[in-house]
Write an enzyme that holds these catalytic residues in place. Structure first.
Site, PDB file in Angstrom:
ATOM      1  N   GLU A 210      42.446  37.962  36.674  1.00  0.00           N
ATOM      2  CA  GLU A 210      41.260  38.593  37.250  1.00  0.00           C
ATOM      3  C   GLU A 210      40.713  37.715  38.379  1.00  0.00           C
ATOM      4  O   GLU A 210      40.652  36.494  38.260  1.00  0.00           O
ATOM      5  CB  GLU A 210      40.195  38.760  36.162  1.00  0.00           C
ATOM      6  CG  GLU A 210      38.891  39.374  36.633  1.00  0.00           C
ATOM      7  CD  GLU A 210      37.826  39.404  35.547  1.00  0.00           C
ATOM      8  OE1 GLU A 210      36.900  40.218  35.663  1.00  0.00           O
ATOM      9  OE2 GLU A 210      37.919  38.594  34.586  1.00  0.00           O
TER      10      GLU A 210
ATOM     11  N   LYS B  37      36.790  47.863  37.562  1.00  0.00           N
ATOM     12  CA  LYS B  37      36.394  47.436  36.220  1.00  0.00           C
ATOM     13  C   LYS B  37      35.236  48.297  35.705  1.00  0.00           C
ATOM     14  O   LYS B  37      34.203  48.441  36.348  1.00  0.00           O
ATOM     15  CB  LYS B  37      35.983  45.964  36.271  1.00  0.00           C
ATOM     16  CG  LYS B  37      35.682  45.329  34.919  1.00  0.00           C
ATOM     17  CD  LYS B  37      35.360  43.857  35.129  1.00  0.00           C
ATOM     18  CE  LYS B  37      35.102  43.120  33.825  1.00  0.00           C
ATOM     19  NZ  LYS B  37      34.813  41.682  34.087  1.00  0.00           N
TER      20      LYS B  37
ATOM     21  N   CYS C  61      39.603  42.305  31.889  1.00  0.00           N
ATOM     22  CA  CYS C  61      38.857  41.343  31.084  1.00  0.00           C
ATOM     23  C   CYS C  61      37.973  41.986  30.017  1.00  0.00           C
ATOM     24  O   CYS C  61      38.457  42.387  28.967  1.00  0.00           O
ATOM     25  CB  CYS C  61      38.049  40.426  32.009  1.00  0.00           C
ATOM     26  SG  CYS C  61      37.620  38.833  31.258  1.00  0.00           S
TER      27      CYS C  61
END
Length: 256
Positions: free
Chosen positions: A41, A110, A144
């Site tokens: 990331e 995300k 994540c």
């Protein structure tokens, strides 16, 4: 049908895209022959929750352009997330997947921004899943914190895939959760899980790595060492996955 996956576990230099591109280039060139290279990331800058002055414009972004060049040059795919500023001046934690074989580019914004670190204050979340078809397999992209939310990644008729790719800056203080959740997402969705985490330090956290490929029954196929910048490779096999799903039909009993 199988694909060779390369986990690029990097020590990311804070706010230094040129330096991180140089490191990533060395890792790729020293580990040729993979079908897919997976970066962590925000691999070009570090996890910049306050992006002003660190995140670059998406247009003409040197990290994104490097990913595309490498994918095309080596006839492979390269993926990882980059902090970017869009033309509308919003910031995104955007996960790019560059397919050098077809020339296609995919991205995923995300969805679960890390509110504990105030990522939600500065970034705009995405609200759509991204499925990538590459090398005969279907990949779901996650970033994540998304890993903690099973409903978002749940295999479904409208969201069916063979593997999850999750890129992360997952700190050592929560390493046990990384170990458990990567395996949980693989088991509950009967899929491969490819997780790439960084190592090293920034102003906020220490990162232990432990990047991993997990199979559909939760077995570790390969795992990077903790605290070490390195590359590990694993082959994921579509026929083996189908065999397991056909033999033990867990997905047919899932909640609708």
């Amino acid at each position: 049908m199988s694909l060779k996956i390369a986990l690029l576990q990097m020590n990311v230099c804070w706010g230094a895209p040129s330096r991180n591109i140089e490191v990533a280039s060395q890792l790729v060139e020293s580990n040729r022959g993979a079908d897919l290279y997976v970066l962590p990331e925000m691999w070009s800058t570090g996890f910049a929750t306050e992006p002003e002055g660190i995140a670059r414009d998406e247009a003409g972004n040197e990290a994104i352009e490097w990913m595309q060049r490498v994918a095309e040059r080596h006839h492979c795919a390269v993926c990882g997330s980059v902090a970017v500023r869009l033309a509308d001046h919003s910031y995104r934690n955007r996960f790019y997947f560059m397919d050098g074989r077809s020339g296609r580019q995919y991205h995923y914004d995300k969805h679960h921004l890390f509110t504990y670190g105030k990522e939600d204050v500065y970034y705009t979340s995405g609200h759509e899943h991204t499925l990538v078809e590459y090398g005969g397999m279907r990949f779901l992209l996650l970033t994540c914190y998304d890993l903690r939310f099973p409903c978002w990644s749940r295999y479904a008729d409208a969201l069916n895939y063979d593997a999850i790719i999750v890129v992360a800056n997952w700190p050592e203080s929560r390493q046990s959760a990384w170990q458990i959740l990567t395996r949980a997402r693989a088991i509950e969705n009967q899929c491969y899980l490819i997780g790439v985490n960084r190592v090293g330090d920034d102003s906020y956290c220490h990162y232990a790595g432990a990047s991993v490929v997990v199979d559909a029954i939760g077995r570790t196929m390969v795992q990077c060492r903790r605290h070490v910048a390195e590359v590990r490779m694993a082959d994921i096999d579509l026929q083996e996955l189908r065999r397991r799903r056909d033999k033990f039909k867990v997905l047919e009993d899932r909640d609708q």
